[in-house]
Structure formats: structure tokens, C-alpha cells
Enzyme design. Structure first.
Site, PDB file in Angstrom:
ATOM      1  N   GLN A 110       0.823  -1.208   0.000  1.00  0.00           N
ATOM      2  CA  GLN A 110       0.000   0.000   0.000  1.00  0.00           C
ATOM      3  C   GLN A 110       0.862   1.264   0.000  1.00  0.00           C
ATOM      4  O   GLN A 110       0.449   2.302  -0.492  1.00  0.00           O
ATOM      5  CB  GLN A 110      -0.916   0.016   1.225  1.00  0.00           C
ATOM      6  CG  GLN A 110      -1.962  -1.094   1.235  1.00  0.00           C
ATOM      7  CD  GLN A 110      -2.803  -1.062   2.493  1.00  0.00           C
ATOM      8  OE1 GLN A 110      -3.035  -0.008   3.061  1.00  0.00           O
ATOM      9  NE2 GLN A 110      -3.241  -2.232   2.942  1.00  0.00           N
ATOM     10  N   CYS A 111       2.061   1.182   0.582  1.00  0.00           N
ATOM     11  CA  CYS A 111       2.964   2.329   0.627  1.00  0.00           C
ATOM     12  C   CYS A 111       3.943   2.270  -0.545  1.00  0.00           C
ATOM     13  O   CYS A 111       4.226   1.194  -1.078  1.00  0.00           O
ATOM     14  CB  CYS A 111       3.745   2.343   1.941  1.00  0.00           C
ATOM     15  SG  CYS A 111       2.708   2.487   3.416  1.00  0.00           S
ATOM     16  N   THR A 112       4.450   3.437  -0.928  1.00  0.00           N
ATOM     17  CA  THR A 112       5.479   3.483  -1.949  1.00  0.00           C
ATOM     18  C   THR A 112       6.816   3.254  -1.268  1.00  0.00           C
ATOM     19  O   THR A 112       7.392   4.156  -0.666  1.00  0.00           O
ATOM     20  CB  THR A 112       5.481   4.851  -2.665  1.00  0.00           C
ATOM     21  OG1 THR A 112       4.181   5.099  -3.191  1.00  0.00           O
ATOM     22  CG2 THR A 112       6.493   4.879  -3.792  1.00  0.00           C
TER      23      THR A 112
END
Length: 717
Positions: free
Chosen positions: A585-587
Site C-alpha cells: 500500500q505504501c510506496t
């Protein structure tokens, strides 16, 4: 009152004439204009420049004899203030303080006085008497500290034996009657009108008990035919009661050179025109009777004086420190662009900074990419920056996002968009920054059809459309692929330049979207009849995974045929965050990657702006690196794909895909005709809606059928 010891040291009791020298008066506006000229025009040019100043003869008693330079000093043909005499000058602006100190000041004075002497001998000074009252200004501008060093010179030719006066000077009303004074005042005004100038510096005069006649110096022979008495007038800026001002010095040299053999004495009127208690008065003007020295015809140029003394009364320059008196905001305004303007001195003389500074930039996303893009934009002098983001600052953000601090995370976190604006304003108050805490509706993220929710989504779309319309460049800097779809569609429809930046773990892509030509969707379809740039498999990662099919197979692609971020995909965007773990979900990127990609996104924008065709420029590719660059800053690529693990960048270029789910003619046509009704269908339908609309579904079926046919052929062998 000061005098030159080489000429005369005695008082008026010894019947030697002394002159009140000019005192330089430079207004702050002059230094501001010099700063702009140095940065934008002169740069490293040290050649002499023509400037102008003026002096005034109506100052109250006790003020020094001032020669003033203001902001208009560099407008050589500009107007002179009312009731002031124009004085022409030469500016020598040096590049270094050492050059300022070591320049041959004696040679500068001799050069200027020789020009005055030549004008005196040839009679040119009769036609243009302003030559007699010129000045030299030597300067050095330290534009980092705003320290300005300067030294004035008011060249004056000297008589070796000095100038004697027949008797002490008289105030005008001791020599002239009230009627003559009124006639004198009217005669001078009429001469100014006739000469079309605000003040006549020198003039000839004849008078009787009832009349006063005036004429310019060049009319000497006709004006004084048969006259026994000669009276010459000078516009005198001096306020002293016994001494004339500096402009009389070279006038007397002219009179002695031209008519000294015929004249023994001359009457000189120092014309002073003051306003006292609301009433005009010339009664304090002085009348001198001067014995003219004889100048032989073979005489070489006389000695000269003129360098101004400093505030300590010694021969030396002066310095003014404007940093202490300038408004800090204005000081910052001038200083932030210093590096940019210095680029044009040697490195990039053709750089069009105005085009960059005036560009209005919309940043969609105020996270790691958004913060770095904003800082680089400010480094390029961009003044208008707008953020759009709906997130709040979390504790993990400040170390990677340079516009935020620990305190911004407290109490649930500040809004990123508004906090970014606050920080930009603190960094540079001259920036015009705005922040919008809002969401961007996305495909695959259904909009609830309750009236309240639907209205909010519609308001968000309308707000985004308005923002894109008001800006010149749109940066796509969001966390998800699908959040880039709507601004891509809107910007393509409104023909706005889009710069997209996306990150992987150690890879990034920075690209400009193709800029559609202003035409109907039908003609746009005709323009896009070239082969597709290929396709890639669906990927939830922001950076398209794997190779770029067909991207390197094309060259010389004009800007209106370039693909957008979605042109390399054969699936419509959907909900990429559903059922994903935290790291998905995070970069998750190497810490330096966002800084690199953010900086390259801005540098790409600036290179595009320097191209004569802007966003329509032909895309540069990796093969163009050895060729002549198309702009003063180098290449104008379509994409920059970076691989940090091997410290390598490639510059692929790809054609627009006629079945693209974002910029294809059919999508733009539906958006422009149906507006939010079309968009709501995209938001609330599965990805198959866009795939059916653009023909991707049929393309999938044909591809699958071809694969089955190939397999059948293999089995039959």
C-alpha cells in the site's frame, strides 16, 4: 563649500572665484535599477554605459549642490523632472571590487575632459551646452550582500592662474528693479518653452530698464551684434550666498576660449529659482562680474579636477549598504533569482527566465514527490504553486518529505496541502502558494449514490477542472495509478502540459504526456492513426513493470502524438490498494529516489518551456544524446526511466495508444460531451467499462483467439 587647492585657495576678499562642487545624491531606486541592469543586461560587460542625472536650482539655503540620480537614470531619452537640468554621464560598472579599486581613474578623467575640451574648441558645446556639465560614475555592486561601492567625478577644466572677479557678487534685487526681475523670470520661462526643455542650463541675456531678452549660447554672434556689455546666464544649483555652483566652471572656459580675445570682462547671472512660502522668487540669484583669462589658440587641454571626496573629506569612494534598509521580503525577492540570472551571464545566455517564473504549477500530491518538486520549482523561481492532497502528516513523513516537521504530526497531523503552503511561505514570502484539502475521484472507487456523497464527488470534479484550467503545468505525484486517471483526462481535454512522476523501489519514471492539438476529437483520431506503442501486463505498481513494448522503436515523435501514463497498459485502472499488505500500500523506495525523480520532473518542465514549440516539441531519445540539443538546456525527452541500482537513465519515446483508457479520442469525446455523468459511470463501474468503451476488450479477445489458434497449429504438427 569646498574648493580645489590646485586652482584657488584665497577667499572672495582676494577677488578669486571659488565654486561649490557637486555632491552626489543617489536614490534607492537607482541602485535597484542598476541591480536589474547588471543581472539582466550588463552581466559581465564592463564597457562604459550612458546614463543621466539632474540638478535643481530651487533648494533652500544651506543644502549642498546636489546632482541626483534616480531609477530613471538609465533611460537616456526619458523625461527630466520639472524645473531640473539634465546632466549626461558615463557609467563604468566593474565586475569585481578589485577592478573597482585598481581602475585608472586619472585616465577616466582625462578621457572625459578631453571630450569636453574638444567640444569647447570646435564650438559643439555652443549647440549642446549640456556637454559642459557631465559626470563619471564608477561602481561595483556586491549583489550577494547588497553593498554598492561608487565614486563620482564631475570633470572641470582649470585656468592655471585662477579666475578673478572684478567685484564681490551682488544679489539680484541689488542690481535689477522689480520690473526687470519680473521680465527676467518671464523671459527664462519663455526660453524653456521655446527650447522644449524643463530648464535651460546656459543662456545669453540683454536687458534695459524695461525689457529683458534671452537667447541660447549658439546665437552669440547675432545676439550681441554691436553690444558693449555681455551678460551670460547659468542655471545655478548652488545655495551659497557668495559662491557659484559647479556648472559655471566649464562655461567660463568656453567663454574664454571662444571670445576671450575680444572680451575683457563678462557679467554672469547665477539664476536661482526658489519657491518660498508658496510664492516663486528669483531675487536670491547672484550677479558676478568676471575677468576672463586669455587662452592662446595653441593651448593644449588644460588640467582638470572633479573626483568627489568621500564622507570623511578625503579622496576616496563611498559605499552604501541597502540590505539594512530594504524590506526583507523585497530583498528575498531579488536574491532568490540571483543564481538563475547568473546562469545567463556565461552558461545559458538565451535562457528565457520570464517564461519559467510566470508558469503556474499545479501539484497533485503533497507527499514525498510533491515536496521535492515544490522545492525545485522554487529554485527555478516559480512563484505560483498550488497543492492538492487529502492526507494528513504522519510521523513517518517528515524525514522523507522536506516541507514538514515533527510538530506537524501532532494532534492527528496537519493537512499536507495547507502545511506545505505554510512552509513554502516561510521559506520565501514572495511565493503565491495555495493548498486544497480534497480528494480526487478514481476509477474502481465507487461513488455512493446518496445525494450528499454524490454532490461532494461532483464538487471535487468541478474544483479539479477549475484548478487545471487556471494552471499551465499539472504534476501528477500521487500514490496510486488510478488517482492519475481523472487529471489525465481533464488535462488532455484542456490541452494542459502534464508531467508525471512515479516511483518503484529503485526505479522511477518521469514523463510528459502528449499535448493534444486544439482540434475536435475526430481530427485527433486521424492524427493518432499510427501504430500503438504496444502494451504491458496489468500492474498495481506505479512504475510500469518489465520492458516497455515498442517504446524504443520510434523516434522523432512530435509532442501531440506522444503517449500518456496509461498508454502502455491494456487494462483500465482499478482499485490498486484493495487486499494489499502494508508494504504494497505504501510506496517503498530508496530514500534518494524521490529527490532524483522530483528534480528531473521539474527540469523536464523547464526544458520543455525553453523549446520554441513547448509541449508540442519532438521528443528527444537516448540516441539524441550526442546530437545538437534542441534547447539551451539540452534535450526534451518524452520519458526518463531511471534505474538506481545501476545508476542509469534511458530516454524512451512512445506513441499515443488509440485505445488508451485516459487520452484516446473516444474517452475525451465522452468526457467533453457527457461530463460528470460519464465520469460517474467510470467511478462506479468495473474496469471493463473503459475497456469496452476503448476497444480493449475486443483486443483481448482477438489476442486470446490468436494464441489459441497458434496452439492448435502446434498440436497438429
Amino acid at each position: 563649500m569646498a574648493s580645489d587647492s590646485r586652482e584657488a585657495t584665497s577667499s572672495t576678499a582676494d577677488f578669486k572665484l571659488q565654486f561649490a562642487p557637486f555632491s552626489s545624491a543617489l536614490e534607492a531606486g537607482f541602485w535597484h535599477q542598476l541591480t536589474q541592469k547588471k543581472l539582466n543586461d550588463y552581466r559581465l560587460d564592463e564597457s562604459p554605459k550612458s546614463i543621466k542625472g539632474h540638478y535643481y536650482n530651487g533648494d533652500p539655503l544651506g543644502l549642498p549642490t546636489r546632482l541626483t540620480l534616480e531609477f530613471s537614470a538609465f533611460e537616456e531619452d526619458g523625461p527630466t523632472p520639472a524645473h531640473c537640468c539634465r546632466s549626461g554621464g558615463t557609467l563604468y560598472n566593474t565586475n569585481t571590487l578589485d577592478a573597482f579599486k585598481t581602475i585608472d581613474k586619472k585616465a577616466l578623467l582625462e578621457k572625459e575632459t578631453m571630450e569636453i575640451w574638444d567640444a569647447v574648441c570646435s564650438g559643439t558645446a555652443l549647440k549642446d551646452p549640456s556637454i559642459l556639465c557631465r559626470f563619471i560614475l564608477l561602481t561595483f555592486a556586491d549583489l550577494k550582500k547588497y553593498h554598492f561601492y561608487y565614486w563620482f567625478c564631475f570633470p572641470a577644466l582649470c585656468f592655471s592662474e585662477g579666475i578673478k572677479i572684478v567685484r564681490e557678487p551682488s544679489v539680484l534685487d541689488q542690481v535689477f528693479s522689480a520690473k526687470q526681475i519680473a521680465a527676467l523670470q518671464q523671459g527664462y520661462d519663455d526660453l524653456c518653452i521655446k527650447r522644449r526643455i524643463t530648464a535651460v542650463p546656459y543662456f545669453l541675456m540683454k536687458y534695459t530698464e524695461d525689457t529683458v531678452q534671452m537667447a541660447p549660447l549658439e546665437d552669440w554672434d547675432a545676439f550681441f551684434t554691436g553690444a558693449e556689455k555681455v551678460t551670460v546666464g547659468v542655471y545655478d544649483p548652488c545655495t551659497l550666498s557668495q559662491h557659484p555652483g559647479w556648472p559655471m566652471r566649464n562655461l567660463l572656459v568656453l567663454l574664454a576660449k571662444q571670445w576671450g580675445s575680444k572680451l575683457d570682462t563678462v557679467e554672469v547671472l547665477c539664476f536661482r529659482d526658489r519657491t518660498l512660502q508658496g510664492s516663486r522668487s528669483i531675487q536670491h540669484s547672484l550677479v558676478f562680474h568676471i575677468k576672463l583669462p586669455k587662452i592662446p589658440c595653441t593651448t593644449a587641454c588644460p588640467k582638470s579636477v572633479g573626483w568627489e571626496k568621500n564622507v570623511k573629506g578625503a579622496m576616496g569612494p563611498r559605499m552604501v549598504n541597502l540590505s539594512e534598509c530594504m524590506d526583507p521580503k523585497r530583498l528575498a525577492e531579488s536574491s532568490v533569482d540571483l543564481n538563475l540570472k547568473l546562469m545567463r551571464w556565461r552558461l545559458v545566455p538565451s535562457l528565457d527566465l520570464d517564461k519559467v517564473v510566470s508558469t503556474k504549477c499545479l501539484l497533485l500530491g503533497a507527499g514525498t514527490l510533491g515536496c521535492n518538486v515544490a522545492r525545485t520549482l522554487m529554485g527555478w523561481g516559480v512563484r505560483r504553486i498550488t497543492f492538492v492532497d487529502n492526507a494528513k502528516i504522519s510521523y513517518s513523513n517528515p524525514v522523507r518529505q522536506p516541507l514538514y516537521e515533527f510538530e506537524d504530526c501532532l494532534g492527528g497531523g496537519k493537512s499536507k496541502a495547507t502545511a506545505a503552503v505554510d512552509r513554502l511561505t516561510k521559506i520565501f514570502p514572495g511565493v503565491n502558494a495555495e493548498g486544497y484539502n480534497m480528494s480526487i475521484p478514481m476509477p474502481g472507487h465507487p461513488v455512493n449514490f446518496s445525494q450528499a456523497t454524490l454532490s461532494q464527488a461532483q464538487r471535487d470534479v468541478e474544483q479539479l477542472e477549475k484548478l487545471i484550467s487556471e494552471h499551465d503545468v499539472v504534476f501528477l505525484l500521487m500514490d496510486t495509478r488510478e488517482s492519475r486517471w481523472l487529471p489525465t483526462v481533464i488535462a488532455a481535454s484542456k490541452r494542459k502540459l502534464v508531467v508525471n512522476a512515479a516511483l518503484g523501489f529503485d526505479t522511477f519514471v518521469v514523463m510528459r504526456h502528449g499535448l493534444k492539438k486544439p482540434s475536435t476529437s475526430q481530427s485527433a483520431s486521424a492524427e493518432l492513426d499510427s501504430p500503438s506503442s504496444g502494451s504491458s501486463s496489468s500492474s498495481s505498481s506505479l512504475t510500469p513493470a518489465g520492458s516497455i513494448p515498442g517504446a524504443s522503436l520510434f523516434s522523432n515523435i512530435p509532442g501531440h502524438k506522444l503517449g500518456c501514463y496509461f498508454c502502455n497498459d491494456v487494462v483500465a485502472p482499478g482499485d490498486s490498494t484493495k487486499d494489499r499488505t502494508l508494504d504494497q500500500q505504501c510506496t517503498v523506495s530508496r530514500p534518494g529516489l524521490a529527490m532524483i525523480a522530483g528534480a528531473l520532473a521539474v527540469e523536464m518542465m523547464v526544458s520543455i518551456l525553453q523549446h520554441s514549440e513547448g509541449g508540442y516539441a519532438v521528443a528527444s531519445s537516448s540516441d539524441d544524446r550526442m546530437n545538437e540539443p534542441p534547447t539551451s538546456l539540452g534535450l526534451v525527452p518524452h520519458q526518463i526511466r531511471g534505474f538506481l541500482s545501476r545508476f542509469d537513465n534511458v530516454l524512451p519515446a512512445s506513441l499515443a495508444f488509440d485505445k488508451c483508457t485516459a487520452c484516446s479520442p473516444v474517452v475525451l469525446d465522452h468526457y467533453e460531451k457527457e461530463g460528470f455523468n460519464f465520469l460517474s459511470q467510470v467511478f462506479n463501474s468495473s474496469h471493463s467499462f473503459l475497456e469496452d468503451l476503448t476497444g480493449l476488450t475486443l483486443l483481448h479477445q482477438e489476442t486470446q483467439a490468436a494464441e489459441i489458434w497458434d496452439m492448435s497449429d502446434d498440436e497438429s504438427i
